[in-house]
Design an enzyme around this catalytic site. Structure first.
Site, PDB file in Angstrom:
ATOM      1  N   GLU A   5       0.802  -1.259   0.081  1.00 52.87           N
ATOM      2  CA  GLU A   5      -0.122   0.007  -0.221  1.00 52.87           C
ATOM      3  C   GLU A   5       0.851   1.150   0.149  1.00 52.87           C
ATOM      4  OE1 GLU A   5      -3.770  -2.328   2.499  1.00 52.87           O
ATOM      5  OE2 GLU A   5      -2.530  -0.391   3.433  1.00 52.87           O
ATOM      6  N   CYS A  44       3.633   8.587   1.014  1.00 52.95           N
ATOM      7  CA  CYS A  44       4.055   7.588   2.131  1.00 52.95           C
ATOM      8  C   CYS A  44       4.302   6.247   1.482  1.00 52.95           C
ATOM      9  CB  CYS A  44       3.033   7.413   3.423  1.00 52.95           C
ATOM     10  SG  CYS A  44       3.441   6.217   4.554  1.00 52.95           S
ATOM     11  N   CYS A  54       6.100  -6.648   7.688  1.00 56.58           N
ATOM     12  CA  CYS A  54       7.279  -6.359   8.583  1.00 56.58           C
ATOM     13  C   CYS A  54       7.628  -7.457   9.283  1.00 56.58           C
ATOM     14  CB  CYS A  54       6.706  -4.980   9.165  1.00 56.58           C
ATOM     15  SG  CYS A  54       8.456  -4.394  10.132  1.00 56.58           S
ATOM     16  N   CYS A  86       6.305  -4.466  16.419  1.00 59.03           N
ATOM     17  CA  CYS A  86       5.943  -3.533  17.364  1.00 59.03           C
ATOM     18  C   CYS A  86       4.516  -3.803  17.657  1.00 59.03           C
ATOM     19  CB  CYS A  86       5.882  -2.008  16.943  1.00 59.03           C
ATOM     20  SG  CYS A  86       7.787  -1.606  16.120  1.00 59.03           S
ATOM     21  N   CYS A 128       1.524  -1.677  16.318  1.00 58.28           N
ATOM     22  CA  CYS A 128       1.438  -1.496  14.752  1.00 58.28           C
ATOM     23  C   CYS A 128       0.670  -2.820  13.997  1.00 58.28           C
ATOM     24  CB  CYS A 128       2.868  -1.301  14.186  1.00 58.28           C
ATOM     25  SG  CYS A 128       2.888  -1.190  12.269  1.00 58.28           S
ATOM     26  N   GLY A 157       6.668  -1.787   6.623  1.00 59.08           N
ATOM     27  CA  GLY A 157       8.023  -2.518   6.381  1.00 59.08           C
ATOM     28  C   GLY A 157       8.974  -1.353   7.152  1.00 59.08           C
ATOM     29  N   GLU A 158      10.217  -2.200   7.437  1.00 54.87           N
ATOM     30  CA  GLU A 158      11.203  -1.528   8.068  1.00 54.87           C
ATOM     31  C   GLU A 158      12.327  -1.090   6.855  1.00 54.87           C
ATOM     32  OE1 GLU A 158      12.385   0.105  10.842  1.00 54.87           O
ATOM     33  OE2 GLU A 158      14.149   0.134   9.738  1.00 54.87           O
ATOM     34  N   SER A 172      11.962   6.640   7.726  1.00 58.75           N
ATOM     35  CA  SER A 172      11.631   6.260   9.243  1.00 58.75           C
ATOM     36  C   SER A 172      12.044   4.809   9.660  1.00 58.75           C
ATOM     37  CB  SER A 172      10.119   6.282   9.422  1.00 58.75           C
ATOM     38  OG  SER A 172       9.694   5.853  10.820  1.00 58.75           O
ATOM     39  N   SER A 228      11.513   5.975  15.310  1.00 56.40           N
ATOM     40  CA  SER A 228      10.177   5.910  16.143  1.00 56.40           C
ATOM     41  C   SER A 228      10.777   5.664  17.484  1.00 56.40           C
ATOM     42  CB  SER A 228       9.722   4.429  15.350  1.00 56.40           C
ATOM     43  OG  SER A 228       9.275   4.903  14.140  1.00 56.40           O
ATOM     44  N   HIS A 272       8.967   6.368  20.858  1.00 56.63           N
ATOM     45  CA  HIS A 272       7.816   5.938  21.451  1.00 56.63           C
ATOM     46  C   HIS A 272       8.123   5.555  23.066  1.00 56.63           C
ATOM     47  CE1 HIS A 272       6.305   5.733  17.406  1.00 56.63           C
ATOM     48  NE2 HIS A 272       6.925   4.675  17.224  1.00 56.63           N
ATOM     49  N   ASN A 308      -3.446   5.391  16.196  1.00 51.20           N
ATOM     50  CA  ASN A 308      -4.526   4.739  15.244  1.00 51.20           C
ATOM     51  C   ASN A 308      -5.026   3.588  15.616  1.00 51.20           C
ATOM     52  OD1 ASN A 308      -4.833   7.419  13.375  1.00 51.20           O
ATOM     53  ND2 ASN A 308      -2.794   6.821  12.851  1.00 51.20           N
ATOM     54  N   CYS A 318      -1.044   6.146   9.870  1.00 49.60           N
ATOM     55  CA  CYS A 318       0.179   5.704  10.543  1.00 49.60           C
ATOM     56  C   CYS A 318      -0.268   4.308  10.891  1.00 49.60           C
ATOM     57  CB  CYS A 318       1.020   6.169  11.335  1.00 49.60           C
ATOM     58  SG  CYS A 318       1.558   7.764  10.667  1.00 49.60           S
TER      59      CYS A 318
END
Ligand code: SAH
Ligand code: SF4
Length: 408
Positions: A122, A135, A142, A146, A149, A207-208, A239, A261, A263, A338, A381
């Site tokens: 996406e 984005c 991934c 996390c 996520c 993904g990372e 990111s 990230s 957090h 989110n 996100c």
């Protein structure tokens, strides 16, 4: 099958990975890979540079979709290229437009072999008054998990090829009519400053990116090529959840902007929220930020902080964050959490997010709260996850139910 070779392997890179018997697309390829394809198509060496710059212009400046459109390329070469390659984009499985103008595309990538039905990724376009941000995804799913996520819950995972990353930008520009001389489709966001619709790229999709660093680096090279897509390196942000060993090479080799990230402000909580912290704890991560090549007051590192109710949103944590970022050229981006189906977390209350932001602001940092965009189409996100995976599961269930009922 044409095998992909990484650019730093020393060998000339093959054009692109494609399934047996299929012609690869040229869309998204680097100069080196296009040159290799020209060689394969029998273009004599002395002509290759000129042909490369023609192709480059047609693909990346004009958005050509047919070799026949390349009016200054000899008909014979057009035919030869068409025998070896295409100008295909990944198939758009779904396009959704949010009430706030955000657009999300689900793209199906070409299958890589007979057993592959084509992975899906996406990408999300976020129009704003002074910019248009795309984005992009760097992996299908991934491998990191996390806990807040959605992408991390997706099972199917593979790295995207460099061209598959660039192709996301090409598809967005196709759909936004973002080529000189082409008029934009009805309802498209039109930049007021004469700039491009897609002016900024953030690697904040699925993904990372630093677990797929070689391909991300190659893609950034194509995106920022001054004769092609012409994105400014300062408007490309990568990111990461904190893959420390790749942070310095990213700065030195791509000069792109860095977002971390974060957090959490202590290792115990970050171990839980961002498990890669167990491998690269906060102190090591911050050291890599302090020494990030090219970092300055004008080129700050963004620290992303997702606001989780009762988990990481106390004012003591806001103060701890300010203390730990001292000495780093930083800006802090607060992201309201989110939600997604099945999550155990809740977004912090708005009043608490504002109080948290004030503590940071009072300490001298910009602390914008990221307005959630495209929540209605699950484009915000951390909400990205190939819906088709879910749809397939649903289709399987329906089929099983039908079989159980004896219908067809
Ligand atoms: N893997 C990279 C980039 C993709 S995620 C990374 O982790 O940095 C982009 C950003 O969205 C990250 O800061 C991530 O932590 C954040 N994010 C993930 N899930 C979220 C959610 N449900 N709500 C808000 N932000 C989220
Ligand atoms: Fe992967 Fe980033 Fe999601 Fe973590 S936040 S699971 S690193 S995409």
């Amino acid at each position: 099958m044409i095998e992909a070779t990484l650019p730093d392997s020393g060998a000339a890179p093959a054009p692109v990975l494609s399934p047996p018997g299929e012609r690869p697309t040229l869309v998204g390829l680097s100069r080196e890979r296009l040159t290799a394809l020209l060689e394969q198509a029998g273009v004599p060496e002395k002509e290759r540079r000129m042909r490369l710059s023609q192709l480059w212009h047609w693909i990346y400046v004009r958005g050509a979709e047919e070799f026949g459109d390349m009016t200054n390329v000899a008909r014979q070469l057009q035919t030869r290229l068409a025998e070896h390659a295409t100008l295909a984009r990944p198939e758009i499985v779904r396009e959704q437009v949010s009430a706030d103008g955000t657009r999300k595309w689900v793209l199906r990538l070409p299958p890589r072999g007979l057993a592959d039905r084509g992975a899906e990724v996406e990408c999300v376009y976020i129009p704003e008054r002074d910019r248009g941000t795309l984005c992009v995804s760097s992996q299908v799913g991934c491998t990191l998990n996390c806990s807040f996520c959605h992408t991390g819950t997706q099972k199917l995972v593979r790295n995207l090829e460099a061209w598959e990353i660039v192709a996301q930008v090409m598809v967005a520009r196709d759909r936004l009519g973002d080529y000189p001389g082409k008029s934009p489709p009805e309802g498209a966001f039109v930049p007021t400053d004469g700039g491009r619709f897609v002016s900024n790229i953030v690697f904040m999709g699925m993904g990372e990116p630093l677990y797929n660093y070689a391909n991300v680096r190659e893609a950034i090279g194509v995106l920022t090529d001054p004769q092609g897509l012409q994105l400014s390196r300062r408007k490309v942000t990568v990111s990461t959840s904190g893959v420390v060993p790749e942070i310095a090479p990213l700065g030195a080799e791509t000069a792109s902007m860095l977002a971390i990230s974060l957090h959490a402000t202590n290792d115990a909580l970050r171990d839980e929220l961002v498990p890669i912290n167990r491998k690269y704890p906060i102190a090591e991560l911050l050291e890599a930020c302090r020494t990030y090549p090219g970092v300055s007051n004008a080129r700050r590192i963004t620290f992303e902080y997702v606001m989780l109710k009762g988990v990481n949103d106390s004012l003591a944590e806001a103060r701890a964050m300010v203390r730990m970022l001292r000495g780093i050229h930083a800006k802090i981006n607060l992201i309201p959490f989110n939600p997604w189906p099945g999550t155990q977390y809740e977004c912090s209350d708005w009043a608490q997010i504002e109080r948290f932001s004030e503590v940071i602001f009072d300490a001298g940092y910009a602390s914008p709260i990221r307005t959630p965009r495209g929540r209605d189409i699950l484009a915000a996100c951390g909400q990205l996850k190939s819906d088709t995976e879910k749809m397939r599961a649903r289709a399987r269930l329906m089929l099983e139910e039908q079989l159980a009922l004896g219908t067809d």
